[in-house]
Design a protein around this motif. Structure first.
Motif, PDB file in Angstrom:
ATOM      1  N   GLN A  66     -11.684   1.708   5.485  1.00 38.64           N
ATOM      2  CA  GLN A  66     -11.149   1.051   4.303  1.00 38.64           C
ATOM      3  C   GLN A  66      -9.616   1.073   4.270  1.00 38.64           C
ATOM      4  O   GLN A  66      -8.973   1.905   4.904  1.00 38.64           O
ATOM      5  N   PHE A  67      -9.068   0.156   3.476  1.00 38.12           N
ATOM      6  CA  PHE A  67      -7.651   0.231   3.134  1.00 38.12           C
ATOM      7  C   PHE A  67      -7.519   0.238   1.614  1.00 38.12           C
ATOM      8  O   PHE A  67      -8.398  -0.227   0.886  1.00 38.12           O
ATOM      9  N   ILE A  68      -6.404   0.780   1.149  1.00 42.17           N
ATOM     10  CA  ILE A  68      -6.065   0.760  -0.272  1.00 42.17           C
ATOM     11  C   ILE A  68      -4.811  -0.086  -0.433  1.00 42.17           C
ATOM     12  O   ILE A  68      -4.307  -0.666   0.536  1.00 42.17           O
ATOM     13  N   SER A  69      -4.269  -0.164  -1.634  1.00 45.63           N
ATOM     14  CA  SER A  69      -3.040  -0.920  -1.845  1.00 45.63           C
ATOM     15  C   SER A  69      -2.136  -0.190  -2.821  1.00 45.63           C
ATOM     16  O   SER A  69      -2.585   0.618  -3.642  1.00 45.63           O
ATOM     17  N   THR A  70      -0.840  -0.473  -2.698  1.00 43.99           N
ATOM     18  CA  THR A  70       0.176   0.152  -3.538  1.00 43.99           C
ATOM     19  C   THR A  70       1.216  -0.895  -3.920  1.00 43.99           C
ATOM     20  O   THR A  70       1.289  -1.968  -3.327  1.00 43.99           O
ATOM     21  N   GLU A  71       2.038  -0.547  -4.911  1.00 46.83           N
ATOM     22  CA  GLU A  71       3.140  -1.413  -5.337  1.00 46.83           C
ATOM     23  C   GLU A  71       4.440  -0.636  -5.228  1.00 46.83           C
ATOM     24  O   GLU A  71       4.554   0.473  -5.758  1.00 46.83           O
ATOM     25  N   SER A 104      -0.960  11.101 -11.127  1.00 44.55           N
ATOM     26  CA  SER A 104       0.221  11.208 -10.284  1.00 44.55           C
ATOM     27  C   SER A 104       0.540   9.842  -9.690  1.00 44.55           C
ATOM     28  O   SER A 104      -0.325   8.981  -9.563  1.00 44.55           O
ATOM     29  N   GLY A 105       1.791   9.655  -9.299  1.00 44.08           N
ATOM     30  CA  GLY A 105       2.230   8.376  -8.768  1.00 44.08           C
ATOM     31  C   GLY A 105       1.752   8.065  -7.369  1.00 44.08           C
ATOM     32  O   GLY A 105       2.081   7.010  -6.835  1.00 44.08           O
ATOM     33  N   ARG A 106       0.990   8.937  -6.736  1.00 44.11           N
ATOM     34  CA  ARG A 106       0.485   8.644  -5.394  1.00 44.11           C
ATOM     35  C   ARG A 106      -0.893   7.986  -5.412  1.00 44.11           C
ATOM     36  O   ARG A 106      -1.390   7.546  -4.387  1.00 44.11           O
ATOM     37  N   THR A 107      -1.507   7.916  -6.572  1.00 43.67           N
ATOM     38  CA  THR A 107      -2.841   7.344  -6.675  1.00 43.67           C
ATOM     39  C   THR A 107      -2.792   5.847  -6.392  1.00 43.67           C
ATOM     40  O   THR A 107      -1.932   5.133  -6.901  1.00 43.67           O
ATOM     41  N   SER A 108      -3.731   5.344  -5.601  1.00 42.93           N
ATOM     42  CA  SER A 108      -3.724   3.937  -5.188  1.00 42.93           C
ATOM     43  C   SER A 108      -4.013   3.011  -6.360  1.00 42.93           C
ATOM     44  O   SER A 108      -4.497   3.429  -7.420  1.00 42.93           O
ATOM     45  N   ASN A 109      -3.758   1.717  -6.159  1.00 39.43           N
ATOM     46  CA  ASN A 109      -4.093   0.727  -7.181  1.00 39.43           C
ATOM     47  C   ASN A 109      -5.580   0.742  -7.488  1.00 39.43           C
ATOM     48  O   ASN A 109      -5.990   0.675  -8.653  1.00 39.43           O
ATOM     49  N   GLU A 110      -6.410   0.819  -6.436  1.00 36.37           N
ATOM     50  CA  GLU A 110      -7.849   0.777  -6.627  1.00 36.37           C
ATOM     51  C   GLU A 110      -8.342   1.973  -7.439  1.00 36.37           C
ATOM     52  O   GLU A 110      -9.119   1.824  -8.397  1.00 36.37           O
ATOM     53  N   ALA A 111      -7.906   3.173  -7.047  1.00 39.03           N
ATOM     54  CA  ALA A 111      -8.329   4.377  -7.771  1.00 39.03           C
ATOM     55  C   ALA A 111      -7.781   4.376  -9.192  1.00 39.03           C
ATOM     56  O   ALA A 111      -8.463   4.793 -10.133  1.00 39.03           O
ATOM     57  N   SER A 112      -6.540   3.929  -9.364  1.00 44.15           N
ATOM     58  CA  SER A 112      -5.933   3.895 -10.702  1.00 44.15           C
ATOM     59  C   SER A 112      -6.711   2.971 -11.627  1.00 44.15           C
ATOM     60  O   SER A 112      -6.937   3.287 -12.807  1.00 44.15           O
ATOM     61  N   PHE A 113      -7.117   1.819 -11.104  1.00 45.88           N
ATOM     62  CA  PHE A 113      -7.826   0.867 -11.961  1.00 45.88           C
ATOM     63  C   PHE A 113      -9.167   1.432 -12.419  1.00 45.88           C
ATOM     64  O   PHE A 113      -9.501   1.374 -13.611  1.00 45.88           O
ATOM     65  N   VAL A 114      -9.972   1.968 -11.491  1.00 45.31           N
ATOM     66  CA  VAL A 114     -11.277   2.494 -11.913  1.00 45.31           C
ATOM     67  C   VAL A 114     -11.097   3.734 -12.784  1.00 45.31           C
ATOM     68  O   VAL A 114     -11.933   4.001 -13.665  1.00 45.31           O
ATOM     69  N   TYR A 115     -10.023   4.470 -12.580  1.00 46.10           N
ATOM     70  CA  TYR A 115      -9.749   5.662 -13.391  1.00 46.10           C
ATOM     71  C   TYR A 115      -9.513   5.270 -14.847  1.00 46.10           C
ATOM     72  O   TYR A 115     -10.142   5.811 -15.768  1.00 46.10           O
ATOM     73  N   ASN A 169       3.539   5.108  -5.570  1.00 44.39           N
ATOM     74  CA  ASN A 169       2.814   4.072  -6.315  1.00 44.39           C
ATOM     75  C   ASN A 169       2.905   4.296  -7.813  1.00 44.39           C
ATOM     76  O   ASN A 169       2.042   3.851  -8.569  1.00 44.39           O
ATOM     77  N   VAL A 170       3.952   4.952  -8.256  1.00 47.64           N
ATOM     78  CA  VAL A 170       4.081   5.213  -9.689  1.00 47.64           C
ATOM     79  C   VAL A 170       4.191   3.897 -10.458  1.00 47.64           C
ATOM     80  O   VAL A 170       3.667   3.763 -11.565  1.00 47.64           O
ATOM     81  N   GLN A 171       4.830   2.888  -9.873  1.00 43.54           N
ATOM     82  CA  GLN A 171       4.931   1.596 -10.539  1.00 43.54           C
ATOM     83  C   GLN A 171       3.583   0.890 -10.528  1.00 43.54           C
ATOM     84  O   GLN A 171       3.191   0.246 -11.497  1.00 43.54           O
ATOM     85  N   GLY A 172       2.849   1.024  -9.426  1.00 45.66           N
ATOM     86  CA  GLY A 172       1.525   0.420  -9.348  1.00 45.66           C
ATOM     87  C   GLY A 172       0.558   1.022 -10.346  1.00 45.66           C
ATOM     88  O   GLY A 172      -0.291   0.316 -10.922  1.00 45.66           O
ATOM     89  N   ASN A 173       0.649   2.328 -10.577  1.00 41.14           N
ATOM     90  CA  ASN A 173      -0.210   2.974 -11.575  1.00 41.14           C
ATOM     91  C   ASN A 173      -0.058   2.308 -12.931  1.00 41.14           C
ATOM     92  O   ASN A 173      -1.051   2.004 -13.611  1.00 41.14           O
ATOM     93  N   ARG A 174       1.189   2.078 -13.324  1.00 42.09           N
ATOM     94  CA  ARG A 174       1.432   1.470 -14.635  1.00 42.09           C
ATOM     95  C   ARG A 174       0.933   0.022 -14.663  1.00 42.09           C
ATOM     96  O   ARG A 174       0.366  -0.432 -15.663  1.00 42.09           O
ATOM     97  N   THR A 175       1.116  -0.708 -13.563  1.00 44.07           N
ATOM     98  CA  THR A 175       0.594  -2.073 -13.494  1.00 44.07           C
ATOM     99  C   THR A 175      -0.926  -2.079 -13.630  1.00 44.07           C
ATOM    100  O   THR A 175      -1.503  -3.002 -14.217  1.00 44.07           O
ATOM    101  N   MET A 176      -1.579  -1.037 -13.115  1.00 47.38           N
ATOM    102  CA  MET A 176      -3.039  -0.920 -13.189  1.00 47.38           C
ATOM    103  C   MET A 176      -3.504  -0.387 -14.543  1.00 47.38           C
ATOM    104  O   MET A 176      -4.655   0.010 -14.701  1.00 47.38           O
ATOM    105  N   MET A 177      -2.601  -0.346 -15.523  1.00 45.77           N
ATOM    106  CA  MET A 177      -2.914   0.056 -16.901  1.00 45.77           C
ATOM    107  C   MET A 177      -3.081   1.554 -17.072  1.00 45.77           C
ATOM    108  O   MET A 177      -3.768   2.012 -17.988  1.00 45.77           O
ATOM    109  N   ILE A 178      -2.466   2.349 -16.192  1.00 53.04           N
ATOM    110  CA  ILE A 178      -2.374   3.786 -16.436  1.00 53.04           C
ATOM    111  C   ILE A 178      -1.265   3.970 -17.458  1.00 53.04           C
ATOM    112  O   ILE A 178      -0.079   4.001 -17.140  1.00 53.04           O
TER     113      ILE A 178
END
Length: 771
Positions: free
Chosen positions: A536-541, A170-181, A420-429
């Motif tokens: 902690q903090f997360i990040s989004t795009e 989903s587009g709400r997943t953070s950059n950090e979670a998206s990358f490790v996913y 963060n739907v755009q960030g997900n794609r940047t994170m290679m989702i």
């Protein structure tokens, strides 16, 4: 009982609510928006908790709104509140004190919950502990986190191939979670990574990457404040991105003209009463649209070509005064082929195809003729059309003619949905990673990721139906309600061996599941996320390529919630064990370590941990914004495209249907039962029709009807809708999703992007028959 009546997502109620109709509004926001936002906090009984959080939402040092991806101002932000009505509603939903424990699931069978509407399901509260549905079970039951991860690992390791699993995001997943996913999925061995972009803006990415070299928008928020013309096409900012109206207001005050193009006259395109401004409280607000072109469904291509044709004729009368030939010669290819085709069209034929009067098209051309600083914004009204990729390329054609990309106050602006739907794609989702991206992963981590393309959303559904995908893992979202052909998709979900949903709230996707199912409750964007005693903090795009930090501040409703990064890392350890070359313990214990890995793998994120801690975050590199282009046919130039105009023929008893959301809704999350701006209250099962069409068909306001689609030779039915007369082109109709997703064939997809084409579905309308 017929199968389609059993399908939970179709709802098929035996009775309707009491529909109340009011006149449609000609302005948006104002005091009613403020009151509506506050009422949701009161409804959830979190007035103090909610207001405390609202004051930190979209503020520096606070948390990113879980709703849309509209950017925050780079300079000063409103102390009154940098959020909109729907953002406040989204917060109220996740900040609620109501929680669903094992006791709730013991008392409520899945079949009983499935009989509720999506609205009723969503109002139950926050998920508070992991739950498990055993094979043959009727109720979810509690399970420990470790047992849940072990079960996922057992199922994944029992597959004959990693490609028998699909991992949705989903587009709400953070950059950090998206990358490790994506890292886990690729080390596991597949690129089956369908995501919500496959249903909303995949079309934008495909079209823009092909002709200007980057599948993102090229403008910044400041460009809206200093531009000449803003064109809004296939998008309703009043409901879908309300904070966008503040930018439009500022642009208007600085002299910009606004052209609105849509089948429905939306309040947010007409007027804006800014609740943060004095005249928005007691005055008449600002008229946003200088010109409204009421195009028919999928008549946008004809309209765009008609505008270009008029501009071309004006250029012939005054060479060099309308088209920017310096820009065209230096930065583009394909101009002559484009002009050659454009000159073959006839204005009156294009106008008839668009259902827009020639005089109105001329008015649009007159606004654009002498202007260079032009921004074109669009939403799913274009991206979910069958020829959506071509239409977006035609928008680029228009901007290239004027030299309006890569300059201050000009460019393309796809208005993204999830935050963060755009960030997900940047994170290679993505299911189609580029080879250079995979090479970088291999260099940094030491394993060779799979190179074959994976399944997107539509292909995943078909693969589940065919038994090729046996395990489905959903990182957020409501997959079933968001996807097309609901009966087909529900049947596919039920064929799975295991379905897993990482969620904050109960949704219909939990109630249509595989032989076994897991619900994993996650922290929300506004929750405090503590790791080893550190907040902690997360990040989004956001939509305009700004990466920023987000730090929750509310006490979680349960101590059984995990953040998404922890869920991925623990799943990876339970699945891959000693064969993994990734240090999952490091990533689980340090978001900074995740960001360091992102910096090593993804261009633009160098020195990530330093830049993300800057006051307003940082902008990612954007070639088209900087006047640097490439295309599929040139490494240094943008490309003009040659496209066609669809025929869009309908039989006498057929209509074109587009799905849309209500004002009390964000994507599949339904906050209430009032579409305030369109005058609809206390009902969602309505179909908007032109009064002339109603008279021809013998329908009156409030008549009960059933809707049918016959694509692929299959009868699809959505029963029991109420007819509502509305200002809409003849033979066009509009309904709400997800109620009519059941009518969208799995094979009705956008050319090239393979997105569901739910903005033009051919239907038949008949008087309701009791079954």
């Amino acid at each position: 009982m017929k199968e389609e009546q059993k399908t939970p997502s179709a709802e098929n109620p035996v009775k309707l609510l009491k529909l109340e109709l009011k006149p449609a509004k000609h302005w948006a926001a104002g005091i009613p928006a403020v009151l509506a936002a506050l009422s949701d906090l009161q409804e959830e009984r979190i007035a103090f908790r909610g207001m405390k959080a609202l004051l930190k939402m979209n503020q520096r040092g606070g948390f990113d709104c879980p709703s849309c991806a509209w950017p925050d101002p780079d300079d000063e932000r409103s102390p009154i509140g940098e959020y909109c009505e729907n953002g406040a509603k989204a917060l109220a939903e996740e900040a609620t004190g109501k929680k669903l424990t094992a006791e709730f699931f013991a008392e409520n069978a899945v079949a009983d919950l499935a009989s509720l509407t999506d609205y009723e399901i969503g109002k139950k509260g926050r998920l508070a502990e992991p739950m498990y549905m055993p094979k043959g079970g009727t109720h979810y039951q509690p399970i420990s986190w470790q047992d849940a991860f072990n079960k996922i690992g057992q199922h994944l390791n029992a597959l004959d191939s990693p490609d028998e699993a699909a991992f949705y995001t989903s587009g709400r997943t953070s950059n950090e979670a998206s990358f490790v996913y994506q890292l886990f999925v690729r080390e596991f061995g597949t690129n089956n990574m369908p995501d919500c972009s496959n249903m909303c803006h995949e079309t934008s990415g495909v079209a823009l990457a092909d002709v200007i070299g980057l599948g993102k928008g090229s403008v910044t928020l400041d460009d809206f404040y200093d531009t000449d013309v803003i064109v809004i096409i296939g998008h309703n900012p009043g409901t879908n991105a309300p904070r966008m109206m503040s930018a439009l207001e500022k642009g208007k005050r600085n002299g910009a003209k606004v052209i609105a193009i849509n089948p429905l006259p939306e309040a947010g395109l007409m007027g804006f009463r800014n609740p943060q401004q004095f005249n928005g409280v007691i005055g008449h607000g600002v008229k946003l649209a200088d010109l409204f072109l009421q195009v028919k469904i999928n008549g946008d291509m004809a309209l765009l070509k008609a505008i270009e044709l008029l501009l071309y004729e004006a250029e012939q009368r005054a060479p060099g005064q309308v088209f920017n030939h310096d820009f065209i010669n230096e930065n583009t290819v394909g101009y002559q082929a484009f002009i050659q085709q454009l000159s073959t069209y006839q204005l009156h034929e294009l106008a008839a195809s668009a259902a827009v009067p020639v005089a109105d098209i001329q008015a649009a051309a007159d606004i654009l003729r002498d202007k260079k600083r032009i921004i074109v914004c669009w939403g799913m009204g274009l991206t979910q059309q069958k020829n959506g990729v071509d239409m977006l390329k035609e928008i680029v054609n228009l901007l290239l003619l004027k030299g309006s990309i890569g300059i201050r106050g000009g460019g393309v602006c796809p208005v993204r949905g999830h935050s963060n739907v755009q960030g997900n794609r940047t994170m290679m989702i993505m299911e189609k990673p580029r080879q250079e991206q995979l090479d970088r992963l291999q260099k940094v981590f030491g394993f060779n990721p799979p190179r074959e393309h994976g399944y997107d959303v539509v292909k995943t559904i078909k693969a589940m139906h065919e038994g090729k995908v046996k395990v489905f893992f959903g990182m957020g979202g409501n997959f079933l309600s968001a996807t097309p052909d609901t009966t087909f998709t529900a049947a596919a979900m039920r064929k799975l061996k295991l379905s897993v949903q990482v969620s904050t709230k109960l949704n219909r996707g939990h109630l249509v599941h595989g032989e076994e199912a897991l619900i994993l409750p996650a922290l929300s964007r506004s929750d405090i996320d503590m790791v080893n005693g550190v907040h902690q903090f997360i990040s989004t795009e956001n939509s305009m390529g700004v990466v920023q930090s987000s730090k929750g501040m509310l006490k979680p409703v349960s101590d059984q919630l995990l953040n998404e990064t922890h869920i991925v890392c623990r799943m990876a350890k339970a699945t891959l064990g000693d064969r993994s070359v990734v240090n999952w313990d490091l990533f689980e214990n340090s978001y900074d370590a995740v960001r360091d890995a992102i910096a090593a793998c993804i261009p633009g994120f160098e020195d990530y941990n330093t830049k993300v801690r800057q006051r307003s975050g940082f902008y990612l590199p954007n070639g088209p914004r900087e006047g640097k282009f490439k295309s599929s046919i040139s490494d240094t130039r943008a490309a003009f495209s040659v496209t066609g105009v669809p025929l869009n023929q309908l039989a006498a008893d057929e209509y074109a249907m587009a799905t849309t959301r209500t004002h009390d809704q964000f994507n599949t999350t339904i906050y209430g039962l009032e579409d305030r701006y369109r005058g609809i209250r206390n009902e969602r099962r309505v179909i908007f029709m032109n009064p002339v069409d109603m008279e021809k068909a013998g329908f009156a306001e409030g008549d009960k009807v059933d809707l049918f689609n016959y694509d692929d030779g299959i009868e699809r039915v959505a029963r029991l809708f109420l007819v509502v007369p509305y200002s809409i082109p003849e033979k066009d109709t509009v309904t709400y999703f997800p109620e009519t997703n059941v009518l969208v064939s799995i094979n009705n997809t956008v050319d090239e992007s393979n997105m569901p084409a739910s903005k033009r579905v051919v239907i038949k309308i008949r008087r309701h028959q009791e079954v």
